[in-house]
Design an enzyme around this catalytic site. Structure first.
Site, PDB file in Angstrom:
ATOM      1  N   CYS A 270      -7.316  13.544  17.790  1.00 26.16           N
ATOM      2  CA  CYS A 270      -6.529  12.320  17.665  1.00 26.16           C
ATOM      3  C   CYS A 270      -7.238  11.292  16.798  1.00 26.16           C
ATOM      4  O   CYS A 270      -6.828  10.992  15.687  1.00 26.16           O
ATOM      5  CB  CYS A 270      -6.276  11.733  19.042  1.00 26.16           C
ATOM      6  SG  CYS A 270      -5.746  12.943  20.214  1.00 26.16           S
TER       7      CYS A 270
HETATM    8  N1  SAJ Z   1     -16.406   7.917  20.589  1.00 29.51           N
HETATM    9  C1  SAJ Z   1     -17.507   7.237  20.083  1.00 29.51           C
HETATM   10  N2  SAJ Z   1     -17.731   5.967  20.506  1.00 29.51           N
HETATM   11  C2  SAJ Z   1     -16.905   5.352  21.417  1.00 29.51           C
HETATM   12  C3  SAJ Z   1     -15.792   6.064  21.922  1.00 29.51           C
HETATM   13  C4  SAJ Z   1     -15.556   7.340  21.499  1.00 29.51           C
HETATM   14  O1  SAJ Z   1     -18.260   7.762  19.262  1.00 29.51           O
HETATM   15  O2  SAJ Z   1     -17.170   4.198  21.779  1.00 29.51           O
HETATM   16  C5  SAJ Z   1     -16.131   9.282  20.116  1.00 29.51           C
HETATM   17  C6  SAJ Z   1     -16.059  10.303  21.229  1.00 29.51           C
HETATM   18  O3  SAJ Z   1     -17.328  10.853  21.494  1.00 29.51           O
HETATM   19  C7  SAJ Z   1     -15.106  11.344  20.646  1.00 29.51           C
HETATM   20  C8  SAJ Z   1     -14.158  10.513  19.784  1.00 29.51           C
HETATM   21  O4  SAJ Z   1     -14.843   9.282  19.535  1.00 29.51           O
HETATM   22  O5  SAJ Z   1     -15.797  12.252  19.843  1.00 29.51           O
HETATM   23  C9  SAJ Z   1     -12.810  10.238  20.447  1.00 29.51           C
HETATM   24  O6  SAJ Z   1     -13.082   9.729  21.705  1.00 29.51           O
HETATM   25  P1  SAJ Z   1     -11.949   9.055  22.660  1.00 29.51           P
HETATM   26  O7  SAJ Z   1     -12.675   8.405  23.773  1.00 29.51           O
HETATM   27  O8  SAJ Z   1     -11.034   8.236  21.877  1.00 29.51           O
HETATM   28  O9  SAJ Z   1     -11.204  10.297  23.312  1.00 29.51           O
HETATM   29  P2  SAJ Z   1      -9.973  11.236  22.924  1.00 29.51           P
HETATM   30  O10 SAJ Z   1      -9.839  11.385  21.453  1.00 29.51           O
HETATM   31  O11 SAJ Z   1     -10.088  12.446  23.772  1.00 29.51           O
HETATM   32  O12 SAJ Z   1      -8.718  10.522  23.508  1.00 29.51           O
HETATM   33  C10 SAJ Z   1      -8.200   9.414  22.911  1.00 29.51           C
HETATM   34  C11 SAJ Z   1      -7.772   8.589  24.112  1.00 29.51           C
HETATM   35  N3  SAJ Z   1      -8.982   7.917  24.602  1.00 29.51           N
HETATM   36  C12 SAJ Z   1      -9.086   6.732  25.176  1.00 29.51           C
HETATM   37  O13 SAJ Z   1      -8.183   5.952  25.184  1.00 29.51           O
HETATM   38  C13 SAJ Z   1     -10.379   6.402  25.869  1.00 29.51           C
HETATM   39  C14 SAJ Z   1      -6.658   7.787  23.703  1.00 29.51           C
HETATM   40  O14 SAJ Z   1      -7.091   6.943  22.675  1.00 29.51           O
HETATM   41  C15 SAJ Z   1      -5.492   8.655  23.289  1.00 29.51           C
HETATM   42  O15 SAJ Z   1      -4.628   8.814  24.394  1.00 29.51           O
HETATM   43  C16 SAJ Z   1      -5.916  10.018  22.816  1.00 29.51           C
HETATM   44  O16 SAJ Z   1      -7.113   9.832  22.095  1.00 29.51           O
HETATM   45  C17 SAJ Z   1      -4.806  10.592  21.961  1.00 29.51           C
HETATM   46  O17 SAJ Z   1      -4.263  11.617  22.391  1.00 29.51           O
HETATM   47  O18 SAJ Z   1      -4.461   9.977  20.946  1.00 29.51           O
END
Ligand code: SAJ
Length: 431
Positions: A270
């Protein structure tokens, strides 16, 4: 009987196209509300697993799925003609990018094309796949109308973004508010009635485009803020400031701030991908989404930055990366899940091996993965494995890892997730 009546009396048959990390939890919530559910899935393997009551999605326990299947409330099939049995169908298929970082809408088009011949009057179709504003009405609607149905007359069509956060222990499908935007007000109203059957809060918006943009805003917000942290991390390295401490201090502000963290790069299907759906569409309007482009550039550079930091850390022990034994700890794209899609660990592994590292990894969630052309297998996290490594690199901070033992046994650790914030040990180097 109208769709509204069938939804309200629970007799409506509901459908899901695509039984993945979005579609399967959705199908389970639909069935738990008492509706019969038809799951339309191209993978015969997935259909077989579901019909055997076995879940392949960590967020859906088999103990929850099996009774719904044996009660006949969930039927999975590869026969898309069974769409004719449904009164309302949600499309939950992937929206990847192609090699030129342009949207690949083929999965959505294939899903719509597969159900279009089987649509009967008074059906609702919703699209949940994250995509650029305009997709529902410019791409999906013409396909669905190709067999005599007319949106707003005898077919309802809406967009409703999925908001699944894999592994989230608090927010799952039922208790995460659902945005819905229809082609017409009646489409919106029916989409709201549909989702209210199995989701606690449904939020109608003015159009399909507003709903499509809502999802992109949510994910672009994340990717831009993560990129900001990754850029500040590189500045703080030069200024000898511990950015992790700074973020912890900033988040004590009870208003007007939301913590994001630097890391080894962006994984998942995503956040690294969705923003480019908007920047691609924006070009049609002669508009350059510079924040999205810049955040993509910064986030995509992080695996290379991590490898440089590995080399610097080894250098402090008078070792070169070439020939060094490197133990990577955690490779899934984020903590406490088994998903490797777009995981930064894939590129980091490839780069380390290209530079001559003798690479091994441990991840209790991921038994094996492909680093370039090489298939690598997880090793057991033994004292010998840790102590024999010239450097341990924490890429993903799974909560099931015994970090005290790792700190005890390791010669040197590069921690890209601040997993070792509780340990004050000179062998620990923080990203
Ligand atoms: N990450 C960082 N720093 C942060 C947060 C995340 O480096 O502060 C990295 C994570 O390690 C990962 C990536 O970014 O590799 C994405 O992380 P994420 O926490 O956004 O998790 P996803 O992609 O599994 O899910 C996200 C959902 N997450 C949250 O809201 C916390 C949400 O944004 C959406 O529902 C989902 O993407 C989607 O399906 O779009």
């Amino acid at each position: 009987m109208s769709l509204e009546q069938r939804l309200n009396d629970g007799s409506a048959v509901l459908g899901v196209v695509g039984l993945g990390y979005v579609g399967l939890p959705l199908a389970v919530e639909m069935a738990k509300s008492g509706h019969k559910v038809v799951g339309l899935e191209v993978s015969e393997g997935k259909v077989a697993e579901i019909m055997a009551g076995r879940s392949y999605i960590p967020d859906v326990p088999s103990e929850e799925l099996a009774p719904l299947v044996s009660a006949g409330l969930i039927v999975a099939t590869t026969d898309f003609a069974m769409a004719a049995q449904a009164d309302a169908i949600a499309i939950c298929v992937p929206t990847p990018l192609d090699e030129m970082k342009a949207p690949d809408t083929s999965y959505m088009e294939s899903a719509a094309t597969s159900i279009a011949p089987h649509l009967h009057p008074q059906m609702l179709v919703t699209l949940e796949s994250t995509t650029y504003p305009g997709t529902t009405e410019e791409v999906i609607q013409p396909i669905l109308e190709a067999h005599g149905r007319k949106v707003g007359t005898d077919l309802y069509l809406a967009f409703s973004p999925e908001r699944v956060d894999p592994g989230n222990p608090v927010y799952q499908t039922r208790n995460t508010p659902k945005v819905v935007g229809g082609v017409t007000p009646e489409c919106t109203r029916h989409a709201k009635l549909f989702y209210e059957r199995f989701i606690d809060t449904v939020v109608p918006v003015s159009s399909t485009r507003a709903a499509e943009m809502t999802k992109l805003l949510e994910n672009i917000f994340r990717s831009v803020n993560i990129a900001l942290m990754n850029e500040l991390l590189q500045l703080c390295e030069r200024m000898n400031i511990n950015l992790w401490d700074v973020v912890d201090a900033a988040k004590t502000k009870p208003f007007g701030y939301m913590p994001f963290y630097p890391g080894p790069g962006l994984g998942g299907h995503c956040i690294p991908i969705d923003p480019f759906y908007l920047s691609w569409k924006a070009r049609e309007y002669d508009f350059h989404t510079e924040f999205i482009e810049l955040s993509g550039k910064v986030n995509e550079s992080m695996p290379y930055y991590v490898v440089r930091r590995v080399m610097d850390a080894l250098n402090t022990n008078a070792k070169s990366l070439s020939g060094a034994r490197v133990l990577m700890l955690g490779v899934a794209y984020k903590a406490d899940i088994d998903d490797m899609r777009e995981s930064p660990a894939i590129l980091i592994s490839k780069l380390l091996m290209e530079k001559g590292a003798d690479l091994v990894y441990h991840d209790s969630w991921v038994p094996k993965f492909k680093a370039g052309d090489t298939e690598v297998f997880s090793v057991d996290l033994t004292s010998e494995e840790v102590s024999s490594a010239d450097i341990v690199v924490i890429i993903t901070n799974h909560s099931d890892t015994d970090y005290a033992a790792v700190v005890r046994d390791a010669q040197l650790i590069l921690d890209t997730r601040n997993a070792l914030s509780a340990f004050d040990d000179s062998k620990v180097v923080r990203l």
